[in-house]
Design a protein around this motif. Structure first.
Motif, PDB file in Angstrom:
ATOM      1  N   MET A 351      56.990 -44.777  22.033  1.00  0.00           N
ATOM      2  CA  MET A 351      55.749 -45.089  22.735  1.00  0.00           C
ATOM      3  C   MET A 351      55.655 -46.569  23.091  1.00  0.00           C
ATOM      4  SD  MET A 351      54.201 -42.357  23.407  1.00  0.00           S
ATOM      5  CE  MET A 351      55.798 -41.561  23.545  1.00  0.00           C
ATOM      6  N   TYR A 352      56.190 -47.429  22.219  1.00  0.00           N
ATOM      7  CA  TYR A 352      56.182 -48.868  22.501  1.00  0.00           C
ATOM      8  C   TYR A 352      56.927 -49.154  23.807  1.00  0.00           C
ATOM      9  CZ  TYR A 352      57.580 -53.764  22.390  1.00  0.00           C
ATOM     10  OH  TYR A 352      57.823 -55.068  22.735  1.00  0.00           O
ATOM     11  N   ALA A 353      58.092 -48.528  23.970  1.00  0.00           N
ATOM     12  CA  ALA A 353      58.894 -48.770  25.174  1.00  0.00           C
ATOM     13  C   ALA A 353      58.140 -48.334  26.426  1.00  0.00           C
ATOM     14  CB  ALA A 353      60.231 -48.036  25.061  1.00  0.00           C
ATOM     15  N   PHE A 354      57.538 -47.153  26.395  1.00  0.00           N
ATOM     16  CA  PHE A 354      56.796 -46.668  27.563  1.00  0.00           C
ATOM     17  C   PHE A 354      55.572 -47.554  27.854  1.00  0.00           C
ATOM     18  CE2 PHE A 354      58.796 -42.409  26.709  1.00  0.00           C
ATOM     19  CZ  PHE A 354      59.382 -42.257  27.958  1.00  0.00           C
ATOM     20  N   ILE A 355      54.811 -47.864  26.825  1.00  0.00           N
ATOM     21  CA  ILE A 355      53.576 -48.637  27.016  1.00  0.00           C
ATOM     22  C   ILE A 355      53.879 -50.056  27.499  1.00  0.00           C
ATOM     23  CG2 ILE A 355      51.581 -49.654  25.828  1.00  0.00           C
ATOM     24  CD1 ILE A 355      51.616 -47.123  24.020  1.00  0.00           C
ATOM     25  N   ARG A 356      54.895 -50.689  26.890  1.00  0.00           N
ATOM     26  CA  ARG A 356      55.246 -52.048  27.316  1.00  0.00           C
ATOM     27  C   ARG A 356      55.747 -52.044  28.764  1.00  0.00           C
ATOM     28  NH1 ARG A 356      56.020 -57.144  26.317  1.00  0.00           N
ATOM     29  NH2 ARG A 356      57.872 -58.237  27.035  1.00  0.00           N
ATOM     30  N   GLY A 357      56.550 -51.049  29.097  1.00  0.00           N
ATOM     31  CA  GLY A 357      57.050 -50.946  30.462  1.00  0.00           C
ATOM     32  C   GLY A 357      55.921 -50.789  31.473  1.00  0.00           C
ATOM     33  N   LEU A 372      58.910 -45.203  38.271  1.00  0.00           N
ATOM     34  CA  LEU A 372      60.071 -44.899  37.422  1.00  0.00           C
ATOM     35  C   LEU A 372      59.633 -44.606  35.989  1.00  0.00           C
ATOM     36  CD1 LEU A 372      63.101 -44.770  36.722  1.00  0.00           C
ATOM     37  CD2 LEU A 372      63.075 -47.264  36.513  1.00  0.00           C
ATOM     38  N   ILE A 373      58.764 -45.447  35.440  1.00  0.00           N
ATOM     39  CA  ILE A 373      58.319 -45.255  34.053  1.00  0.00           C
ATOM     40  C   ILE A 373      57.421 -44.030  33.923  1.00  0.00           C
ATOM     41  CG2 ILE A 373      57.075 -46.274  32.117  1.00  0.00           C
ATOM     42  CD1 ILE A 373      57.852 -49.017  33.235  1.00  0.00           C
ATOM     43  N   LEU A 374      56.471 -43.897  34.835  1.00  0.00           N
ATOM     44  CA  LEU A 374      55.555 -42.758  34.790  1.00  0.00           C
ATOM     45  C   LEU A 374      56.314 -41.445  34.941  1.00  0.00           C
ATOM     46  CD1 LEU A 374      52.518 -42.036  34.620  1.00  0.00           C
ATOM     47  CD2 LEU A 374      52.491 -42.013  37.130  1.00  0.00           C
ATOM     48  N   GLY A 375      57.282 -41.421  35.880  1.00  0.00           N
ATOM     49  CA  GLY A 375      58.091 -40.218  36.083  1.00  0.00           C
ATOM     50  C   GLY A 375      58.933 -39.884  34.864  1.00  0.00           C
ATOM     51  N   THR A 376      59.515 -40.907  34.246  1.00  0.00           N
ATOM     52  CA  THR A 376      60.324 -40.683  33.039  1.00  0.00           C
ATOM     53  C   THR A 376      59.457 -40.160  31.899  1.00  0.00           C
ATOM     54  OG1 THR A 376      61.805 -42.495  33.686  1.00  0.00           O
ATOM     55  CG2 THR A 376      61.930 -41.735  31.411  1.00  0.00           C
ATOM     56  N   PHE A 377      58.246 -40.708  31.763  1.00  0.00           N
ATOM     57  CA  PHE A 377      57.346 -40.240  30.704  1.00  0.00           C
ATOM     58  C   PHE A 377      56.938 -38.783  30.947  1.00  0.00           C
ATOM     59  CE2 PHE A 377      53.080 -39.729  28.787  1.00  0.00           C
ATOM     60  CZ  PHE A 377      53.442 -39.949  27.457  1.00  0.00           C
ATOM     61  N   TYR A 378      56.678 -38.444  32.203  1.00  0.00           N
ATOM     62  CA  TYR A 378      56.355 -37.055  32.541  1.00  0.00           C
ATOM     63  C   TYR A 378      57.505 -36.129  32.149  1.00  0.00           C
ATOM     64  CZ  TYR A 378      56.301 -32.935  35.565  1.00  0.00           C
ATOM     65  OH  TYR A 378      56.383 -31.647  36.039  1.00  0.00           O
ATOM     66  N   LEU A 379      58.736 -36.528  32.454  1.00  0.00           N
ATOM     67  CA  LEU A 379      59.903 -35.720  32.086  1.00  0.00           C
ATOM     68  C   LEU A 379      60.073 -35.664  30.568  1.00  0.00           C
ATOM     69  CD1 LEU A 379      62.371 -37.027  34.824  1.00  0.00           C
ATOM     70  CD2 LEU A 379      61.358 -34.736  34.719  1.00  0.00           C
ATOM     71  N   PHE A 380      59.757 -36.767  29.895  1.00  0.00           N
ATOM     72  CA  PHE A 380      59.803 -36.824  28.433  1.00  0.00           C
ATOM     73  C   PHE A 380      58.841 -35.803  27.824  1.00  0.00           C
ATOM     74  CE2 PHE A 380      58.168 -38.890  24.475  1.00  0.00           C
ATOM     75  CZ  PHE A 380      59.351 -38.878  23.738  1.00  0.00           C
ATOM     76  N   CYS A 381      57.718 -35.579  28.473  1.00  0.00           N
ATOM     77  CA  CYS A 381      56.703 -34.646  27.965  1.00  0.00           C
ATOM     78  C   CYS A 381      57.000 -33.190  28.328  1.00  0.00           C
ATOM     79  CB  CYS A 381      55.323 -35.009  28.509  1.00  0.00           C
ATOM     80  SG  CYS A 381      54.684 -36.586  27.884  1.00  0.00           S
ATOM     81  N   THR A 382      57.892 -32.972  29.292  1.00  0.00           N
ATOM     82  CA  THR A 382      58.095 -31.607  29.785  1.00  0.00           C
ATOM     83  C   THR A 382      59.527 -31.093  29.678  1.00  0.00           C
ATOM     84  OG1 THR A 382      58.426 -32.478  32.033  1.00  0.00           O
ATOM     85  CG2 THR A 382      56.189 -31.780  31.434  1.00  0.00           C
TER      86      THR A 382
END
Length: 412
Positions: A351-357, A372-382
């Motif tokens: 979470m630190y990596a996503f939030i800092r990014g 890029l970050i938002l899309g990666t987080f979405y893929l991380f969740c799905t």
């Protein structure tokens, strides 16, 4: 040989390893898995060291990088002392993470040279897969060259046999669509459609940051569409929506108001698609929702340090009996897996990596990197790729994004 040429060779070797590691069929063949895994690991380590030696002068603030590497090593080593499940494989993964902390600083045009190489490799895979999907899977102009063992969905040691076309294209899944009927999904060289979609989507997100030519991204868009993966479709809608809002910023408010009904229609359409998938027997929706429940249940049993990284048994033990009856005990998302297996301790690092990014992209007003970050987080969740090399590399990048965003800010 020139320095840039040597760097490119190393970068593409590493990129191929990262691609193969991200759920390729070759790693789901029981005859190849153990040898290939070790070979890929050695190539990645040796390639990373060579790339680092060639570009050692590119390292940003040597003292800081050493201190951060030491902190990361100690942080995860403490975790492994308290939770030694799969100790050997997790120590090897920790070494890779430390290497990524260094080589992520070796720049390409807009991003680390390794990520740019990875996106180019995936574009090639996408183009080949589209051509093979059309000629082999749809038009049936070629017959399979053979069949290979496949343990991605195996239970109790019983393997499937899947068609292969010279080991450059595999048919692993089909889908039944209204009107069209039953067709093969484009899974390229990956284990299933969501995994193919994952790699195509990540490459597409990277290409957006690189601002690549339209013809390059078209291959990736078509490849995502031919996987018939709901996850990929939703990501495309999200990306096009954000990019559309960016154009002509003077009309941003009007566009935002206009997009509200469009998004409602899109959500209804996606829900219908999900409903059709459930109706036509994939049971994907029920399984995905149950996975979040299973992950949360497992996390509550081991809240601080989790059940152990890579401990799939802890998850399957909490699955309902109906999933065992239909032999569907695989897991489908990364966020619940990390929470269940790594507990609060490991989840904090992710979470630190996503939030800092996200914070840095907002600070430097970089929409492409934000996507890029938002899309990666979405893929991380799905999607399930919790410990794949590509995710670890992206997380390291997000945590150290400032060195790229500062350069972009100066150029702008």
């Amino acid at each position: 040989m020139k320095k840039q040429t040597c760097s490119n060779i190393c970068a593409y070797l590493i990129a191929v390893v990262i691609m193969v590691n991200c759920r390729s069929v070759w790693l789901s063949n029981p005859s190849w898995t153990s040898v290939l895994n070790m070979g890929l690991y050695l190539i990645l380590v040796c390639g990373s060291i060579c790339l680092l030696l060639i570009n050692f002068d590119s390292i940003n603030n040597l003292k800081s990088t050493i201190l951060v590497s030491l902190f990361v090593f100690l942080y995860f080593f403490v975790y492994l002392l308290f939770n030694s499940v799969n100790l050997k494989s997790n120590l090897l993964l920790l070494i890779i993470l430390i290497l990524f902390l260094w080589i992520v600083q070796i720049k390409g045009k807009k991003l680390p040279i390794i990520l740019e190489a990875y996106s180019n490799v995936i574009v090639l895979i996408a183009a080949i897969s589209i051509l093979m999907w059309l000629t082999c899977s749809l038009l049936k102009l070629m017959s399979p060259s053979g069949y290979v063992q496949f343990n991605w969905t195996s239970t109790e040691g019983i393997y499937k046999l899947i068609p292969t076309y010279k080991n450059i294209y595999f048919e692993t899944q089909d889908i039944t669509l209204p009107v069209v009927g039953n067709i093969i999904r484009n899974t390229a060289i990956f284990t299933e459609a969501p995994m193919a979609s994952l790699n195509f989507c990540l490459a597409f997100l990277i290409k957006i940051v690189m601002r690549s030519k339209t013809k390059t991204t078209i291959w990736l868009i078509i490849a995502i569409l031919t996987t018939f993966s709901t996850t990929g479709y939703i990501l495309l809608i999200l990306i096009f929506f954000l990019k559309w809002l960016e154009t002509n910023k003077n009309q941003f408010i009007y566009k935002l108001l206009f997009m509200v009904p469009v998004l409602i229609i899109a959500i209804i359409g996606i829900n219908l698609l999900i409903g059709q998938r459930a109706t036509y027997g994939t049971q994907s929706t029920s399984l995905r929702l149950d996975d979040y429940k299973v992950g949360l249940t497992t996390f509550l049993q081991h809240p601080l340090f989790g059940a152990g990284l890579g401990n799939s048994m802890a998850l399957t033990e909490n699955m309902a009996s109906w999933r065992w009856r239909i032999s569907m005990i695989g897991f489908s998302n990364s966020i619940a897996e990390v929470l269940a297996q790594g507990g609060i301790y490991v989840s904090i690092a992710y979470m630190y990596a996503f939030i800092r990014g996200l914070y840095l992209t907002i600070k430097f007003k970089s929409l492409d990197n934000f996507i890029l970050i938002l899309g990666t987080f979405y893929l991380f969740c799905t999607t399930i790729f919790s410990y794949q090399y590509i995710l670890l590399l992206l997380l390291v990048l997000f945590a150290k994004f400032e060195i790229y965003l500062k350069i972009e800010d100066k150029l702008d």
